[in-house]
Design a protein around this motif. Structure first.
Motif, PDB file in Angstrom:
ATOM      1  N   VAL A 133       0.836  -1.201   0.000  1.00 28.34           N
ATOM      2  CA  VAL A 133       0.000   0.000   0.000  1.00 28.34           C
ATOM      3  C   VAL A 133       0.870   1.249   0.000  1.00 28.34           C
ATOM      4  O   VAL A 133       1.884   1.305   0.705  1.00 28.34           O
ATOM      5  CB  VAL A 133      -0.939   0.016   1.229  1.00 28.34           C
ATOM      6  N   PHE A 134       0.472   2.240  -0.780  1.00 26.65           N
ATOM      7  CA  PHE A 134       1.083   3.561  -0.740  1.00 26.65           C
ATOM      8  C   PHE A 134      -0.015   4.590  -0.529  1.00 26.65           C
ATOM      9  O   PHE A 134      -0.916   4.727  -1.348  1.00 26.65           O
ATOM     10  CB  PHE A 134       1.851   3.845  -2.028  1.00 26.65           C
ATOM     11  N   LEU A 135       0.046   5.292   0.614  1.00 23.42           N
ATOM     12  CA  LEU A 135      -0.886   6.373   0.928  1.00 23.42           C
ATOM     13  C   LEU A 135      -0.181   7.680   0.564  1.00 23.42           C
ATOM     14  O   LEU A 135       0.613   8.207   1.342  1.00 23.42           O
ATOM     15  CB  LEU A 135      -1.257   6.351   2.414  1.00 23.42           C
ATOM     16  N   ALA A 136      -0.465   8.196  -0.617  1.00 23.57           N
ATOM     17  CA  ALA A 136       0.236   9.372  -1.139  1.00 23.57           C
ATOM     18  C   ALA A 136      -0.376  10.637  -0.556  1.00 23.57           C
ATOM     19  O   ALA A 136      -1.194  11.313  -1.189  1.00 23.57           O
ATOM     20  CB  ALA A 136       0.184   9.383  -2.655  1.00 23.57           C
ATOM     21  N   THR A 137       0.045  10.985   0.660  1.00 28.86           N
ATOM     22  CA  THR A 137      -0.521  12.139   1.359  1.00 28.86           C
ATOM     23  C   THR A 137       0.300  13.409   1.171  1.00 28.86           C
ATOM     24  O   THR A 137      -0.169  14.497   1.508  1.00 28.86           O
ATOM     25  CB  THR A 137      -0.644  11.858   2.869  1.00 28.86           C
ATOM     26  N   GLY A 138       1.530  13.282   0.644  1.00 27.49           N
ATOM     27  CA  GLY A 138       2.399  14.445   0.528  1.00 27.49           C
ATOM     28  C   GLY A 138       2.646  14.962  -0.872  1.00 27.49           C
ATOM     29  O   GLY A 138       2.837  16.160  -1.065  1.00 27.49           O
ATOM     30  N   PRO A 139       2.685  14.095  -1.908  1.00 29.85           N
ATOM     31  CA  PRO A 139       2.992  14.582  -3.255  1.00 29.85           C
ATOM     32  C   PRO A 139       1.803  15.293  -3.881  1.00 29.85           C
ATOM     33  O   PRO A 139       0.652  15.051  -3.529  1.00 29.85           O
ATOM     34  CB  PRO A 139       3.323  13.297  -4.020  1.00 29.85           C
ATOM     35  N   ALA A 140       2.112  16.153  -4.858  1.00 31.86           N
ATOM     36  CA  ALA A 140       1.048  16.944  -5.475  1.00 31.86           C
ATOM     37  C   ALA A 140       0.764  16.577  -6.918  1.00 31.86           C
ATOM     38  O   ALA A 140      -0.299  16.939  -7.432  1.00 31.86           O
ATOM     39  CB  ALA A 140       1.391  18.437  -5.404  1.00 31.86           C
ATOM     40  N   THR A 141       1.661  15.871  -7.597  1.00 26.39           N
ATOM     41  CA  THR A 141       1.419  15.632  -9.010  1.00 26.39           C
ATOM     42  C   THR A 141       0.114  14.887  -9.252  1.00 26.39           C
ATOM     43  O   THR A 141      -0.124  13.811  -8.676  1.00 26.39           O
ATOM     44  CB  THR A 141       2.583  14.865  -9.676  1.00 26.39           C
ATOM     45  N   ALA A 142      -0.736  15.455 -10.104  1.00 25.95           N
ATOM     46  CA  ALA A 142      -2.027  14.843 -10.410  1.00 25.95           C
ATOM     47  C   ALA A 142      -1.876  13.578 -11.238  1.00 25.95           C
ATOM     48  O   ALA A 142      -2.843  12.831 -11.411  1.00 25.95           O
ATOM     49  CB  ALA A 142      -2.919  15.855 -11.143  1.00 25.95           C
ATOM     50  N   ASP A 143      -0.666  13.305 -11.735  1.00 24.74           N
ATOM     51  CA  ASP A 143      -0.436  12.077 -12.492  1.00 24.74           C
ATOM     52  C   ASP A 143      -0.679  10.838 -11.635  1.00 24.74           C
ATOM     53  O   ASP A 143      -0.958   9.763 -12.169  1.00 24.74           O
ATOM     54  CB  ASP A 143       0.987  12.045 -13.040  1.00 24.74           C
ATOM     55  N   LEU A 144      -0.579  10.984 -10.305  1.00 20.85           N
ATOM     56  CA  LEU A 144      -0.776   9.836  -9.418  1.00 20.85           C
ATOM     57  C   LEU A 144      -2.194   9.283  -9.484  1.00 20.85           C
ATOM     58  O   LEU A 144      -2.417   8.106  -9.161  1.00 20.85           O
ATOM     59  CB  LEU A 144      -0.439  10.218  -7.971  1.00 20.85           C
ATOM     60  N   HIS A 145      -3.163  10.094  -9.863  1.00 21.15           N
ATOM     61  CA  HIS A 145      -4.510   9.555 -10.087  1.00 21.15           C
ATOM     62  C   HIS A 145      -4.941   9.779 -11.538  1.00 21.15           C
ATOM     63  O   HIS A 145      -6.127   9.696 -11.859  1.00 21.15           O
ATOM     64  CB  HIS A 145      -5.524  10.143  -9.102  1.00 21.15           C
ATOM     65  N   CYS A 178      -1.954   6.348 -12.320  1.00 21.64           N
ATOM     66  CA  CYS A 178      -2.770   5.746 -11.252  1.00 21.64           C
ATOM     67  C   CYS A 178      -2.473   4.253 -11.178  1.00 21.64           C
ATOM     68  O   CYS A 178      -1.916   3.662 -12.107  1.00 21.64           O
ATOM     69  CB  CYS A 178      -4.257   5.985 -11.496  1.00 21.64           C
ATOM     70  N   GLY A 179      -2.845   3.622 -10.068  1.00 22.73           N
ATOM     71  CA  GLY A 179      -2.597   2.200  -9.918  1.00 22.73           C
ATOM     72  C   GLY A 179      -3.470   1.597  -8.838  1.00 22.73           C
ATOM     73  O   GLY A 179      -4.053   2.318  -8.016  1.00 22.73           O
ATOM     74  N   PRO A 180      -3.564   0.283  -8.798  1.00 24.35           N
ATOM     75  CA  PRO A 180      -4.453  -0.393  -7.834  1.00 24.35           C
ATOM     76  C   PRO A 180      -3.912  -0.471  -6.422  1.00 24.35           C
ATOM     77  O   PRO A 180      -4.621  -0.927  -5.519  1.00 24.35           O
ATOM     78  CB  PRO A 180      -4.600  -1.790  -8.439  1.00 24.35           C
ATOM     79  N   ASN A 181      -2.662  -0.031  -6.198  1.00 24.97           N
ATOM     80  CA  ASN A 181      -2.049  -0.172  -4.881  1.00 24.97           C
ATOM     81  C   ASN A 181      -1.783   1.151  -4.179  1.00 24.97           C
ATOM     82  O   ASN A 181      -1.113   1.173  -3.151  1.00 24.97           O
ATOM     83  CB  ASN A 181      -0.741  -0.949  -4.989  1.00 24.97           C
ATOM     84  N   HIS A 182      -2.275   2.258  -4.721  1.00 25.77           N
ATOM     85  CA  HIS A 182      -2.093   3.530  -4.020  1.00 25.77           C
ATOM     86  C   HIS A 182      -3.330   4.402  -4.138  1.00 25.77           C
ATOM     87  O   HIS A 182      -4.163   4.233  -5.038  1.00 25.77           O
ATOM     88  CB  HIS A 182      -0.846   4.272  -4.527  1.00 25.77           C
ATOM     89  N   VAL A 183      -3.447   5.311  -3.171  1.00 26.89           N
ATOM     90  CA  VAL A 183      -4.483   6.339  -3.182  1.00 26.89           C
ATOM     91  C   VAL A 183      -3.799   7.696  -3.077  1.00 26.89           C
ATOM     92  O   VAL A 183      -2.727   7.818  -2.482  1.00 26.89           O
ATOM     93  CB  VAL A 183      -5.498   6.163  -2.028  1.00 26.89           C
ATOM     94  N   HIS A 184      -4.419   8.704  -3.685  1.00 25.63           N
ATOM     95  CA  HIS A 184      -3.856  10.052  -3.681  1.00 25.63           C
ATOM     96  C   HIS A 184      -4.722  10.929  -2.780  1.00 25.63           C
ATOM     97  O   HIS A 184      -5.874  11.210  -3.093  1.00 25.63           O
ATOM     98  CB  HIS A 184      -3.819  10.611  -5.103  1.00 25.63           C
ATOM     99  N   TRP A 185      -4.152  11.341  -1.663  1.00 21.13           N
ATOM    100  CA  TRP A 185      -4.874  12.078  -0.622  1.00 21.13           C
ATOM    101  C   TRP A 185      -4.532  13.574  -0.702  1.00 21.13           C
ATOM    102  O   TRP A 185      -3.723  14.008  -1.529  1.00 21.13           O
ATOM    103  CB  TRP A 185      -4.473  11.544   0.747  1.00 21.13           C
ATOM    104  N   THR A 186      -5.128  14.364   0.147  1.00 23.23           N
ATOM    105  CA  THR A 186      -4.749  15.732   0.504  1.00 23.23           C
ATOM    106  C   THR A 186      -4.963  16.724  -0.633  1.00 23.23           C
ATOM    107  O   THR A 186      -6.005  17.363  -0.703  1.00 23.23           O
ATOM    108  CB  THR A 186      -3.301  15.809   1.030  1.00 23.23           C
ATOM    109  N   TYR A 187      -3.983  16.922  -1.509  1.00 27.73           N
ATOM    110  CA  TYR A 187      -4.079  17.913  -2.580  1.00 27.73           C
ATOM    111  C   TYR A 187      -3.418  17.363  -3.835  1.00 27.73           C
ATOM    112  O   TYR A 187      -2.762  16.317  -3.816  1.00 27.73           O
ATOM    113  CB  TYR A 187      -3.413  19.241  -2.194  1.00 27.73           C
ATOM    114  N   ASP A 188      -3.580  18.075  -4.946  1.00 25.11           N
ATOM    115  CA  ASP A 188      -2.866  17.739  -6.172  1.00 25.11           C
ATOM    116  C   ASP A 188      -2.756  18.994  -7.020  1.00 25.11           C
ATOM    117  O   ASP A 188      -3.391  20.013  -6.755  1.00 25.11           O
ATOM    118  CB  ASP A 188      -3.564  16.599  -6.941  1.00 25.11           C
TER     119      ASP A 188
END
Length: 412
Positions: free
Chosen positions: A125-137, A141-151
C-alpha cells in the motif's frame, strides 16, 4: 547524511520513531500493521512533514483505538532527502526486508511516482498524502495507491481560476525545477488560460539548492504580469515571498501560493504575506471539527508547530486505512495491498480534518477545498490566526473529473 547506500539506509532506519498500540489481549496475537512515513526530516519541507506527521499519525492510531477495534500498529520514519534514488531505496528496503505494509507521505512527486510503482510491484500500500502531481490519479494511477490531501490540478483550479476572475489575468511563474513544480505550473497555466487569462513567462530555478531568488524575481517584474504564481512549496515559498516583499514586488504584483500551507505563512510573517492568495483543504480554525482535532494533537506536535494540511492528510489517510484493515481483517490487509486499497475505496471516508468524503475509482480522495487570503497584521489575533476564508469549492467540483485524467483503472 553521507556515506554508502548501505550506511544511508541504516542511518535512515535509525532515525525512525516507533509507535505501538494494542487494545486487547486478542490484538497481541494479531498481525502487526507496519506503517512507514517517508518524509522530509531535514530539508525545505521539514516543518510541513517530519515530526509533525509522526504526531498526526499517532493521533490517528489513538483515535482509532478509542473506537475499540483490536489492531496492532507500528510506525517507522525516514528521510528521503529529496533524492529519488535514496527514497526509492528506502521504500524497497521497507517493503522487502522491514515488513512495511503501507508507506505514506512522500512529499516529493518524483519519489512518489517511484514508490507508487514499487507498491504495485510488491502488492503493498502507498498512501500518497504528501505529493502533489495529479499524475498519481491520472496516467500513473494504480491499484495499490491512493492520492490524498491535494494535487496540482486541484490547487491550480482553485487559485488560478479564482484569481483570473478577480482581475489577475496575466501571469508569470516562479517554478521549482522538478516534477512537482512542472506539474503545478502546467495545470495552473491551463486553468488560467481556460478562465480567459494568459501566461507571460516563467523562471525555473534549481531545486532544492536555491535560496536567492533575486534574478528570477527581476524576470517576473520585467514581464509586467499582474500575478506571480509560486509553483513551489515549503521554505522555497517562504523565501521567495519574503524576497518579493523586500524588493517591493508585492506592490505591483499579486502573489499566489500554489502550494502554500499555514506553517509557510507563519514563517513569512503577516507583514510580508498579507494579501497572499492560496488554496487549502484544511485549516485548524475552519470549523468545530478541525478545532477539536487540533486541540487533541497539539500536545503531540513539535514545539511552535500547528497541524498543516500535509499533517492533516496523513491523519486522515491512516485513519481510513485502519478502518479498512479492521473491516477486512489485518491478516488479509497485510496479504494484499491491492485488496486493502479496494476496501478503502468501498468505505466512505469521514474524519475531523476533512469531514465526509470518498475515494474514487482512480484513487483520488474527494473532499471540499477552501480559498483563503492572508490577513493584514492589524487583523491577526494570535500567531496562527492568519487566514480569511474567501470561498469554498464543493468536493465533487474541487477535483479533476475522472474522464479527463486518463487513469486506466476508470471504466468507460
Amino acid at each position: 547524511m553521507t556515506g554508502t547506500r548501505r550506511g544511508l539506509l541504516a542511518a535512515s532506519a535509525a532515525l525512525s520513531g516507533t509507535g505501538l498500540w494494542s487494545s486487547t489481549a486478542w490484538a497481541q496475537a494479531a498481525p502487526v500493521l507496519r506503517l512507514g512515513i517517508l518524509g522530509d526530516l531535514s530539508g525545505p519541507y521539514r516543518d510541513l512533514s517530519g515530526l509533525g506527521t509522526m504526531a498526526c499519525v499517532r493521533q490517528a492510531i489513538a483515535d482509532f483505538a478509542a473506537a475499540g477495534a483490536p489492531l496492532q500498529v507500528e510506525v517507522l520514519h525516514a528521510d528521503h532527502q529529496h533524492k529519488a534514488d535514496v527514497g526509492a531505496a528506502i521504500a524497497r528496503q521497507w517493503y522487502d526486508r522491514e515488513g512495511i505494509d503501507a508507506i505514506l507521505e512522500v512529499n516529493n512527486s518524483s519519489i512518489a511516482l517511484a514508490v507508487a510503482d514499487l507498491a504495485r510491484e510488491k502488492d503493498k500500500v502507498f498512501l500518497a498524502t504528501g505529493p502533489a502531481t495529479a499524475d498519481l490519479h491520472g496516467a500513473r494511477c494504480g491499484p495499490n495507491h491512493v492520492h490524498w490531501t491535494y494535487d496540482t490540478w486541484m490547487l491550480a483550479h482553485g487559485a488560478g481560476t479564482a484569481t483570473v476572475r478577480a482581475g489577475g489575468d496575466s501571469w508569470f511563474f516562479l517554478t521549482a525545477d522538478y516534477a512537482f513544480g512542472h506539474a503545478l505550473q502546467r495545470d495552473t497555466a491551463r486553468a488560467v488560460e481556460v478562465a480567459g487569462g494568459k501566461v507571460l513567462g516563467q523562471a525555473r530555478y534549481p531545486f532544492p539548492q536555491t535560496t536567492d531568488y533575486s534574478s528570477f524575481l527581476l524576470q517576473a517584474q520585467a514581464s509586467r504580469a499582474k500575478v506571480l504564481g509560486l509553483a513551489n512549496a515549503g521554505t522555497d515559498t517562504v523565501n521567495s515571498v519574503k524576497q518579493a516583499h523586500e524588493f517591493g514586488l508585492t506592490r505591483r504584483m499579486k502573489l499566489v501560493g500554489l502550494l502554500c500551507l499555514l506553517g509557510d505563512v507563519r514563517a513569512m510573517g503577516a507583514e510580508a504575506a498579507q494579501g497572499l492568495l492560496l488554496t487549502e483543504p484544511f485549516y485548524w480554525d475552519l470549523n468545530d471539527r478541525t478545532r477539536a482535532f487540533t486541540q487533541r494533537v497539539l500536545p503531540k506536535m513539535p514545539p511552535n508547530i500547528y497541524p498543516s494540511t500535509n499533517h492533516a492528510g496523513a491523519y486522515s489517510a491512516v485513519l481510513h486505512y485502519l478502518k479498512a484493515a479492521a473491516a477486512m481483517g489485518p491478516a488479509q490487509a497485510k496479504a494484499s495491498g491491492r485488496a486493502a486499497i479496494e476496501q478503502m475505496k468501498a468505505l466512505p471516508t469521514d474524519d475531523d480534518c476533512f469531514g465526509p468524503g470518498r475515494v474514487r475509482e482512480d484513487g483520488r480522495k474527494i473532499h471540499p477545498v477552501y480559498l483563503f487570503e492572508v490577513k493584514p497584521p492589524s487583523e491577526v489575533k494570535s500567531d496562527w490566526d492568519l487566514y480569511r476564508l474567501t470561498g469554498t469549492i464543493d468536493a465533487e467540483q474541487a477535483m479533476r473529473p475522472m474522464s479527463e485524467g486518463g487513469c486506466p483503472l476508470v471504466r468507460t
